[in-house]
Every structure is written in structure tokens, then in C-alpha cells.
Scaffold this motif. Structure first.
Motif, PDB file in Angstrom:
ATOM      1  N   PRO A 198      -2.847   3.655   1.624  1.00 50.05           N
ATOM      2  CA  PRO A 198      -4.287   3.479   1.855  1.00 50.05           C
ATOM      3  C   PRO A 198      -4.588   2.798   3.186  1.00 50.05           C
ATOM      4  O   PRO A 198      -5.608   3.095   3.812  1.00 50.05           O
ATOM      5  N   VAL A 199      -3.707   1.902   3.623  1.00 49.15           N
ATOM      6  CA  VAL A 199      -3.943   1.196   4.878  1.00 49.15           C
ATOM      7  C   VAL A 199      -3.573   2.073   6.065  1.00 49.15           C
ATOM      8  O   VAL A 199      -4.390   2.329   6.952  1.00 49.15           O
ATOM      9  N   ASP A 200      -2.337   2.570   6.122  1.00 47.35           N
ATOM     10  CA  ASP A 200      -1.926   3.416   7.236  1.00 47.35           C
ATOM     11  C   ASP A 200      -2.800   4.656   7.339  1.00 47.35           C
ATOM     12  O   ASP A 200      -3.152   5.104   8.437  1.00 47.35           O
ATOM     13  N   GLY A 201      -3.125   5.226   6.184  1.00 49.71           N
ATOM     14  CA  GLY A 201      -3.913   6.452   6.185  1.00 49.71           C
ATOM     15  C   GLY A 201      -5.314   6.282   6.719  1.00 49.71           C
ATOM     16  O   GLY A 201      -6.000   7.266   7.025  1.00 49.71           O
ATOM     17  N   SER A 256      -0.414  -7.784   7.660  1.00 43.51           N
ATOM     18  CA  SER A 256      -0.408  -8.977   6.814  1.00 43.51           C
ATOM     19  C   SER A 256       0.908  -9.125   6.072  1.00 43.51           C
ATOM     20  O   SER A 256       1.617  -8.140   5.834  1.00 43.51           O
ATOM     21  N   PRO A 257       1.279 -10.346   5.667  1.00 45.88           N
ATOM     22  CA  PRO A 257       2.516 -10.555   4.897  1.00 45.88           C
ATOM     23  C   PRO A 257       2.552  -9.752   3.602  1.00 45.88           C
ATOM     24  O   PRO A 257       3.595  -9.244   3.218  1.00 45.88           O
ATOM     25  N   ALA A 258       1.410  -9.635   2.937  1.00 47.51           N
ATOM     26  CA  ALA A 258       1.387  -8.890   1.676  1.00 47.51           C
ATOM     27  C   ALA A 258       1.714  -7.424   1.909  1.00 47.51           C
ATOM     28  O   ALA A 258       2.444  -6.800   1.124  1.00 47.51           O
ATOM     29  N   ALA A 259       1.177  -6.857   2.999  1.00 47.35           N
ATOM     30  CA  ALA A 259       1.441  -5.458   3.294  1.00 47.35           C
ATOM     31  C   ALA A 259       2.912  -5.241   3.624  1.00 47.35           C
ATOM     32  O   ALA A 259       3.515  -4.249   3.229  1.00 47.35           O
ATOM     33  N   ARG A 260       3.508  -6.194   4.348  1.00 46.46           N
ATOM     34  CA  ARG A 260       4.929  -6.060   4.682  1.00 46.46           C
ATOM     35  C   ARG A 260       5.792  -6.131   3.426  1.00 46.46           C
ATOM     36  O   ARG A 260       6.787  -5.416   3.308  1.00 46.46           O
ATOM     37  N   LEU A 261       5.424  -6.999   2.492  1.00 46.31           N
ATOM     38  CA  LEU A 261       6.162  -7.088   1.241  1.00 46.31           C
ATOM     39  C   LEU A 261       6.059  -5.778   0.462  1.00 46.31           C
ATOM     40  O   LEU A 261       7.044  -5.306  -0.113  1.00 46.31           O
ATOM     41  N   LEU A 262       4.857  -5.185   0.448  1.00 45.55           N
ATOM     42  CA  LEU A 262       4.673  -3.923  -0.241  1.00 45.55           C
ATOM     43  C   LEU A 262       5.507  -2.831   0.411  1.00 45.55           C
ATOM     44  O   LEU A 262       6.085  -1.976  -0.275  1.00 45.55           O
ATOM     45  N   ASP A 263       5.599  -2.831   1.726  1.00 45.39           N
ATOM     46  CA  ASP A 263       6.435  -1.849   2.420  1.00 45.39           C
ATOM     47  C   ASP A 263       7.888  -1.958   1.975  1.00 45.39           C
ATOM     48  O   ASP A 263       8.577  -0.958   1.736  1.00 45.39           O
ATOM     49  N   ALA A 264       8.377  -3.190   1.884  1.00 41.21           N
ATOM     50  CA  ALA A 264       9.759  -3.391   1.448  1.00 41.21           C
ATOM     51  C   ALA A 264       9.955  -2.918   0.024  1.00 41.21           C
ATOM     52  O   ALA A 264      10.988  -2.332  -0.327  1.00 41.21           O
ATOM     53  N   LEU A 265       8.959  -3.154  -0.829  1.00 43.58           N
ATOM     54  CA  LEU A 265       9.042  -2.713  -2.218  1.00 43.58           C
ATOM     55  C   LEU A 265       9.125  -1.201  -2.303  1.00 43.58           C
ATOM     56  O   LEU A 265       9.937  -0.651  -3.043  1.00 43.58           O
ATOM     57  N   GLY A 286      10.370   0.765  -0.257  1.00 39.79           N
ATOM     58  CA  GLY A 286      11.635   1.268   0.238  1.00 39.79           C
ATOM     59  C   GLY A 286      12.801   1.079  -0.702  1.00 39.79           C
ATOM     60  O   GLY A 286      13.853   1.667  -0.502  1.00 39.79           O
ATOM     61  N   THR A 287      12.644   0.227  -1.737  1.00 42.51           N
ATOM     62  CA  THR A 287      13.799  -0.097  -2.569  1.00 42.51           C
ATOM     63  C   THR A 287      13.633   0.221  -4.045  1.00 42.51           C
ATOM     64  O   THR A 287      14.620   0.379  -4.746  1.00 42.51           O
ATOM     65  N   VAL A 288      12.407   0.288  -4.532  1.00 38.64           N
ATOM     66  CA  VAL A 288      12.172   0.475  -5.958  1.00 38.64           C
ATOM     67  C   VAL A 288      11.748   1.911  -6.220  1.00 38.64           C
ATOM     68  O   VAL A 288      10.774   2.387  -5.646  1.00 38.64           O
ATOM     69  N   PRO A 289      12.456   2.648  -7.085  1.00 43.49           N
ATOM     70  CA  PRO A 289      12.126   4.058  -7.304  1.00 43.49           C
ATOM     71  C   PRO A 289      10.682   4.288  -7.688  1.00 43.49           C
ATOM     72  O   PRO A 289      10.037   5.198  -7.182  1.00 43.49           O
ATOM     73  N   GLY A 290      10.122   3.487  -8.573  1.00 39.16           N
ATOM     74  CA  GLY A 290       8.745   3.708  -9.003  1.00 39.16           C
ATOM     75  C   GLY A 290       7.762   3.568  -7.858  1.00 39.16           C
ATOM     76  O   GLY A 290       6.753   4.262  -7.807  1.00 39.16           O
ATOM     77  N   ALA A 291       8.031   2.665  -6.927  1.00 40.73           N
ATOM     78  CA  ALA A 291       7.118   2.460  -5.808  1.00 40.73           C
ATOM     79  C   ALA A 291       7.285   3.527  -4.740  1.00 40.73           C
ATOM     80  O   ALA A 291       6.429   3.690  -3.889  1.00 40.73           O
ATOM     81  N   ARG A 292       8.407   4.250  -4.750  1.00 47.25           N
ATOM     82  CA  ARG A 292       8.632   5.300  -3.766  1.00 47.25           C
ATOM     83  C   ARG A 292       7.964   6.603  -4.165  1.00 47.25           C
ATOM     84  O   ARG A 292       7.750   7.475  -3.334  1.00 47.25           O
ATOM     85  N   SER A 293       7.661   6.767  -5.426  1.00 44.92           N
ATOM     86  CA  SER A 293       7.187   8.047  -5.933  1.00 44.92           C
ATOM     87  C   SER A 293       5.874   8.445  -5.292  1.00 44.92           C
ATOM     88  O   SER A 293       4.974   7.645  -5.102  1.00 44.92           O
ATOM     89  N   GLY A 294       5.770   9.735  -4.974  1.00 40.66           N
ATOM     90  CA  GLY A 294       4.536  10.286  -4.469  1.00 40.66           C
ATOM     91  C   GLY A 294       4.116   9.754  -3.117  1.00 40.66           C
ATOM     92  O   GLY A 294       2.925   9.604  -2.856  1.00 40.66           O
ATOM     93  N   SER A 295       5.074   9.463  -2.241  1.00 37.15           N
ATOM     94  CA  SER A 295       4.724   8.899  -0.936  1.00 37.15           C
ATOM     95  C   SER A 295       5.479   9.597   0.178  1.00 37.15           C
ATOM     96  O   SER A 295       6.488  10.259  -0.038  1.00 37.15           O
ATOM     97  N   ILE A 296       4.939   9.442   1.389  1.00 36.41           N
ATOM     98  CA  ILE A 296       5.526  10.018   2.594  1.00 36.41           C
ATOM     99  C   ILE A 296       5.710   8.901   3.608  1.00 36.41           C
ATOM    100  O   ILE A 296       4.836   8.054   3.774  1.00 36.41           O
ATOM    101  N   ILE A 297       6.831   8.916   4.308  1.00 33.02           N
ATOM    102  CA  ILE A 297       7.063   7.961   5.384  1.00 33.02           C
ATOM    103  C   ILE A 297       7.585   8.710   6.601  1.00 33.02           C
ATOM    104  O   ILE A 297       8.394   9.627   6.484  1.00 33.02           O
ATOM    105  N   ASP A 298       7.072   8.328   7.758  1.00 28.69           N
ATOM    106  CA  ASP A 298       7.612   8.798   9.029  1.00 28.69           C
ATOM    107  C   ASP A 298       8.167   7.574   9.737  1.00 28.69           C
ATOM    108  O   ASP A 298       7.408   6.747  10.260  1.00 28.69           O
ATOM    109  N   PRO A 299       9.498   7.386   9.744  1.00 29.21           N
ATOM    110  CA  PRO A 299      10.069   6.173  10.329  1.00 29.21           C
ATOM    111  C   PRO A 299      10.029   6.161  11.848  1.00 29.21           C
ATOM    112  O   PRO A 299      10.300   5.125  12.454  1.00 29.21           O
ATOM    113  N   ALA A 300       9.691   7.281  12.482  1.00 26.53           N
ATOM    114  CA  ALA A 300       9.692   7.343  13.946  1.00 26.53           C
ATOM    115  C   ALA A 300       8.486   8.138  14.447  1.00 26.53           C
ATOM    116  O   ALA A 300       8.632   9.189  15.058  1.00 26.53           O
TER     117      ALA A 300
END
Length: 672
Positions: free
Chosen positions: A586-589, A603-612, A614-628
Motif C-alpha cells: 500500500p505504501v510503495d504502490g 519509518s521503522p515500522a515499515a522496515r520491520l514489515l518489509d523484513a517480515l 521476506g521471511t514469513v511465508p504467510g506475509a509473502r503471499s500475494g505480493s510482488i517485489i522488484d529488488p533492483a
């Protein structure tokens, strides 16, 4: 039972713990495995319950007779689905691409289908075959025969066995050698890919040129009969003309229906565009106007009207409901292939249609039973309401090469059903339901066409064919630009502007690159549950939302140091490309619409969510990332042309990029 030996050397205890976590996350998910958390390693599932990758359904159908395809099923650490690979080579190839682990995690355990007691052998055509039900064996415990005389439709087959003796017996009968998993997984395989399709696109263009040149020669025949001088009607002239000659039809209106049973050219004086003199053949409002039942017939310079309005044959369609195996596929072929048309060809290969205009309430050109045709300068005016009309071209088991044509109104501009190898290029589609609609049709080229105001989509490909190239098209003001299913599809260099949806990544194992996606409500949608396609070097600008994703694993849209250009991705304090971009966040978009969203993003909260994520299967579902994400657009010239074009089509450079030998210049291939 052995757990798959990952290359990273992770400990067995960590892997077993991850198995339990994944099993818990997977309970209740459709198509996913369900395992008892107390068990250390999940048991194999029915292959039908896995999400399949690998060969297309058309190849699967070929293998479904006497032939067989060894299969693999894999449990991944970050994916709640079991992934089923059709062919061992496709799994091995995925292990070396560097993308699978990023999206799925590492393989926890993999099982291979073994053939010890299934009388393995080959069909008459050399395809691998085996009977009975197979078992599942951990990949690192099986023995494999490589280099035998058995094959699949795509090439070499690796045949697995649970016991070494059974493997050796097969090698004695069919050649090859017995090896272990280490040799199999480090072996190089010629796995066909969407990049291969990209390299073939220019060859298909040249093949179309050759077909058109051959058609022009075929239609150029000496005049033998002139209507009005040597015969009173077109039908009488055709009956009097010797084969391989031309029937010349002077300007005027000829109220009749014509059946062509010999290889002749019917040449009118013109189709009546503008102030040109017209040769018009007008039917009586029932049935087809011109019916072709001979090879190598040519129709040139005609205007055709007076067709019936039957779009399909209900009686023929009912035949498909017989208990002997009537299928939806048969229903379509029998129904759609027996309607009315301006020109209907049945068992008429080599048909040439050049500079013909058809005004129709049904189909413009209907091809059936191997009526392979070459079409140039065809104009089909269909009905204002698509429900009342039908297809500009209907091709049933008939390959068609279309160039420089136009399709206004009606149902679909071009509908092709089992028409492998067709080419549709340099044509215009306006106010159709679908512009170009392929069903069960592979190895086709759809290139450099213009689509406007298409109710459902500019280009749609259904029923999972393989090897289609969709390049250089300009689609605007439509519900969707490009929606292509299947496998090994190449979608490149298209311009998708002001649509509800630019493109969807519905095809598996496919490549989406160098598309300019501007001003759409949604730029792109990731739709496959298990991502296996590559999305890179596309420009996303001015879309309400750049991208969305349905249920499934994390999609990585980049390849190493190259990603896509996303308007808004590089706002903020960090340098271009220093931060990954998540168009589904929602933020990047919102960054390209609301620059102030960068404060929330950092913000720190957004960075924590980003880390989540990247590591937790449920949080990865239905998402797209462009690392570069790219710092600048890949195609600023095309973006500028879109802004300045006032709706005029924008040319792309895909053919010059392909080079003289048909191979595209080096470019990164990102991963979905």
C-alpha cells in the motif's frame, strides 16, 4: 526417508523444523499438501493435488496416450503448495536458475516417480512409455537412466527407478547409463524456454513473408474466362475455367452464391474502398456466399455481402454431447466451424484472400479442416453488437497468416482453434469482444497489431498452449491489453495504454519484457499460484496501480541487478536502485501518486514489515517485489511517443533487436 540435500549445507534439524512450520501453514489451502506436524518429513501427495509446472497441457495430451512422462513433486520451505514438475529436466533447470529459492525457499524434500514394475519401454515413435501405477521415491535415493533411446516430445528423458537392477535392465534394452542424483542434478539439459520463443519470433515474421510471396505467385494465373463475356455468372465462369487459370469478374453486383471446386483465381476489379470500382458478390441472406472446397484457390479484389446470420450449427454442436466422448473442445469445433461466412473454406489448403471486403452478420472468413490460408488486405465489417455477430476470421484446425487487414465490430476479430503456427501481424482491430483470440493454438506470432476499444481484451490466449510470441502490439482503451495463458509464451515490446488492465502473467514459464505500460487502471496482474515466469525491463508509468497479485508465493520481478522501471520507486532519500520496490505494498504502490508516502515508507515500522514479508511465508503471499528497480525508463522514446501520439500507434524496435539471425540481443530476464 531422505530429506532433499540442499546445496547450502543447512542443518538437518533446521530443515525438519521448517517442514513442520510449512505443514502448519498449509492446512486448509486448496491444492496444498497437509501433513501431521509430528511427522518429520511430509509424505508424497497425489500429483493431481500439486501445482504443475513444466510441459504444456498440449504436450501432456500427447503423452497421455501410450506415452509417459516422469514427474517430480517438491515441498519448498517458503511455499504452502506442493510443486509438481512434468519432466525431471524442468526441475533440475529450476534449481540452477537462482530464482526459485528466492521465491519458494529451498526444497525440503523432493520425490520422483519411479518405474521399476511398470514395464517401461518406448512407443513406435520412440516416446517413453510405461504401464500401471508408479511409486514415489526421494530423488537422492533413486537410480536414473540417462542417454537412452527413449524420448519425450521435447527431447531427452531421464528415467528413474527405485532399484539399481531395474535401472540397469532398462539401460540394457534401451541404451544409456545408470547414474545417481548427483550426476542428474549437475547435468545440462536442453530445456525449451520463453527465451527460445523470443529468438524464434523474427523467424516467424520471415516465414510469413515467404508465405505471402508464395501466395502472390499462386494467385497470379492467366485469365481464361471473363464474366459477362464468356459466362453469364461467376458460378458459371468458375465451372468453365480450367484449373490454374483466372476468372476475371468486372465491376458490378453479382447476386449469387458461389462454390469453388477447382484451383482457380477469382479476380474482381476492386473491393469498393473509397471511389474505387467495386466487384460485389451478394448472397441471398442465408448460408455462406463463397464456399471453397478445392486447394490453392485465390480470391482477390472482391466485396462480399448477403451472408446468413447463423454463427454456429446447433445440430453439429449437439453431436458432441454423445456418450462416446463429446467434449467442450469438440463442441466448439463442430459449432463454430459450421456457421455462415462471407467466405467459407472446407478442406481447402493454400487459400489466398487478397484485398477482399466482407460485410457480414456472421463470420467474414471461415476456415475448417486444414484450410490453411494466407490473408492480406482483408476488411471485415461485423455487427455493432458483438452478441449479434461472429468472428472476422474463424480458423478451425487451419493455420492462417494475416497481414495488413482490419476487423471492425462483431464478436472476435480473429478466433483460431488448434491453428498452430499462425501469424497475425500489421492489422487493426476495433470494437470487438476480443481482438485476437487463440484457443489450443501454439507456436504463433501476434505482432505489430493495433487494438482499440476491445470489450474484453486485445489479445487473449486460452487453454494453455505453448510457444506463442506476442510482440510489438499497441492496445488501448480496452478491458485488458494482453491475457495469455499457456507455457513458454513471449510477451515483449508491447505498448499498453489506458486499459483497465495492461497485462496478466497468466502463462507459466514465460517471459514478459520491454513492455511500455502507461495510464492503465492496473498495469499488470500476477495470476499464477506458483510463479515461474520472468518479468523484467518493463516501464510502468502513470497507472492508477502499477501491479497486483493474486494468491500464491512471493513474485520476484527482476534478474540480478536489473528490474523494471516503476514510476515513483526512486523517490525519497536513497539513491536510485538502493531500495527494493513492492508495487503490491500500500505504501510503495502509492509513491507515484503521493510523494509524501515516502515518509511512511522510511519509518521503522515499515522496515520491520518489509523484513517480515521476506521471511514469513504467510506475509509473502500475494505480493510482488522488484529488488533492483531501474533508475530510468528502458524505453523513454516510446513513452514520449505515447504522450505525443494522440492515440496513434507507437512502433517498437523488437525486430531490429532480434537481429538478422532471429536471435534477440542480450538482455536481462527477470523472474516472476
Amino acid at each position: 526417508m531422505a530429506v532433499f540435500d540442499t546445496d547450502s549445507g543447512r542443518s538437518r534439524r533446521l530443515r525438519l523444523a521448517a517442514v513442520a512450520l510449512v505443514a502448519l501453514a498449509a492446512v486448509g489451502t486448496a491444492g496444498a499438501f497437509a501433513a501431521d506436524p509430528s511427522e518429520s518429513v511430509p509424505e508424497p501427495v497425489r500429483f493431481e493435488d500439486a501445482v504443475e509446472l513444466g510441459l504444456s497441457s498440449e504436450t501432456d495430451a500427447l503423452m497421455a496416450g501410450d506415452a509417459t512422462l516422469p514427474r517430480v513433486q517438491v515441498f519448498y520451505s517458503q511455499l504452502q503448495y506442493v510443486v509438481g514438475y512434468n519432466g525431471i529436466a524442468s526441475f533440475v533447470d529450476s534449481r540452477g536458475d537462482g530464482r526459485t529459492e528466492r521465491q519458494f525457499g529451498y526444497p525440503l524434500v523432493a520425490y520422483v516417480e519411479t518405474f521399476d514394475h511398470r514395464d517401461p519401454g518406448t512407443t513406435e515413435s520412440g516416446l517413453f512409455a510405461a504401464g500401471g501405477a508408479g511409486g514415489w521415491t526421494p530423488v537422492d535415493e533413486a537410480f536414473y537412466v540417462v542417454g537412452s533411446d527413449a524420448e519425450t516430445p521435447s527431447g531427452e528423458v531421464v528415467v528413474p527407478f527405485r532399484g539399481r537392477e531395474a535401472a540397469a535392465a532398462f539401460a540394457d534394452d534401451h541404451g544409456g547409463s545408470v547414474v545417481g542424483w548427483e550426476a542428474v542434478r549437475t547435468r545440462s539439459y536442453d530445456v525449451d524456454s520463453a527465451a527460445t520463443v523470443r529468438s524464434l519470433a523474427a523467424d516467424r515474421w520471415r516465414t510469413a513473408n515467404q508465405r505471402l510471396a508464395a501466395a502472390e505467385r499462386r494467385a497470379d494465373r492467366p485469365v481464361s474466362v471473363v464474366v459477362g463475356e464468356d459466362a453469364p455468372t461467376v458460378s458459371a465462369a468458375v465451372a468453365a475455367a480450367p484449373p490454374n487459370t483466372t476468372v476475371r469478374v468486372p465491376p458490378g453486383t453479382y447476386e449469387e452464391t458461389v462454390t469453388v471446386n477447382r484451383s482457380v483465381t477469382i479476380a474482381g476489379a476492386g473491393a469498393g474502398r473509397g471511389d474505387a470500382a467495386a466487384t460485389r458478390i451478394v448472397g441471398n441472406g442465408t448460408g455462406s456466399v463463397v464456399t471453397v472446397r478445392a486447394a490453392d484457390v485465390a480470391l482477390t479484389g472482391l466485396r462480399i455481402a448477403g451472408t446468413g446470420n447463423r454463427t454456429r450449427d446447433p445440430e453439429a454442436a449437439r453431436q458432441s454431447r454423445d456418450p462416446e466422448g463429446g467434449t467442450w473442445d469438440t463442441n466448439i469445433q463442430l459449432g463454430y466451424g459450421h456457421g455462415d461466412a462471407g467466405v467459407k473454406a472446407v478442406g481447402a489448403p493454400g487459400l489466398v484472400v487478397d484485398e477482399v471486403v466482407v460485410d457480414t452478420n456472421a463470420s467474414g472468413l471461415l476456415l475448417r479442416s486444414g484450410s490453411h490460408a494466407t490473408v492480406s488486405g482483408l476488411v471485415v465489417h461485423g455487427t455493432d453488437e458483438w452478441q449479434a455477430g461472429f468472428m472476422g476470421i474463424t480458423g478451425m484446425e487451419s493455420r492462417v497468416t494475416v497481414t495488413d487487414s482490419r476487423f471492425d465490430g462483431g464478436r472476435d476479430g480473429i478466433y483460431l482453434h488448434r491453428a498452430d503456427g499462425s501469424v497475425v501481424r500489421n492489422s487493426t482491430f476495433v470494437d470487438n469482444r476480443y481482438g485476437t483470440h487463440l484457443m489450443y493454438t501454439g507456436d504463433a506470432l501476434v505482432a505489430d497489431n493495433v487494438f482499440r476499444n476491445e470489450l474484453f481484451a486485445g489479445v487473449t490466449v486460452m487453454t494453455r498452449p505453448a510457444g506463442n510470441a506476442i510482440v510489438g502490439n499497441d492496445v488501448r482503451d480496452s478491458s485488458a491489453g494482453i491475457q495469455a495463458s499457456g507455457t513458454r509464451t513471449y510477451v515483449g515490446y508491447n505498448t499498453l495504454v489506458d486499459n483497465e488492465l495492461g497485462f496478466s502473467t497468466s502463462a507459466r514459464g514465460s517471459l514478459y519484457e520491454h513492455n511500455v505500460v502507461v495510464g492503465n487502471e492496473l498495469g499488470a496482474r500476477a495470476t499464477t499460484v506458483v510463479p515461474s515466469s520472468r518479468v523484467v525491463a518493463n516501464d510502468f508509468v502513470g497507472n492508477a496501480d502499477h501491479a497486483a497479485a493474486g494468491a500464491g508465493a512471493l513474485r520476484v520481478w527482476a534478474d540480478g541487478g536489473r528490474g523494471n522501471f516503476w514510476e515513483g520507486a526512486n523517490v525519497g532519500p536513497r539513491g536510485p536502485g538502493e531500495r527494493a520496490y513492492r508495487p503490491t505494498s500500500p505504501v510503495d504502490g502509492a509513491l507515484h501518486r503521493t510523494v509524501s508516502a515516502v515518509t511512511v515508507r522510511e519509518s521503522p515500522a515499515a522496515r520491520l514489515l518489509d523484513a517480515l514479508r521476506g521471511t514469513v511465508p504467510g506475509a509473502r503471499s500475494g505480493s510482488i517485489i522488484d529488488p533492483a528497480p531501474a533508475a530510468e525508463p528502458y524505453h523513454p522514446d516510446r513513452l514520449a511517443a505515447v504522450a505525443e501520439s494522440d492515440g496513434d500507434p507507437v512502433e517498437s524496435s523488437w525486430r531490429s533487436a532480434a537481429g538478422a539471425d532471429g536471435n534477440a540481443t542480450a538482455t536481462a530476464e527477470g523472474a516472476e
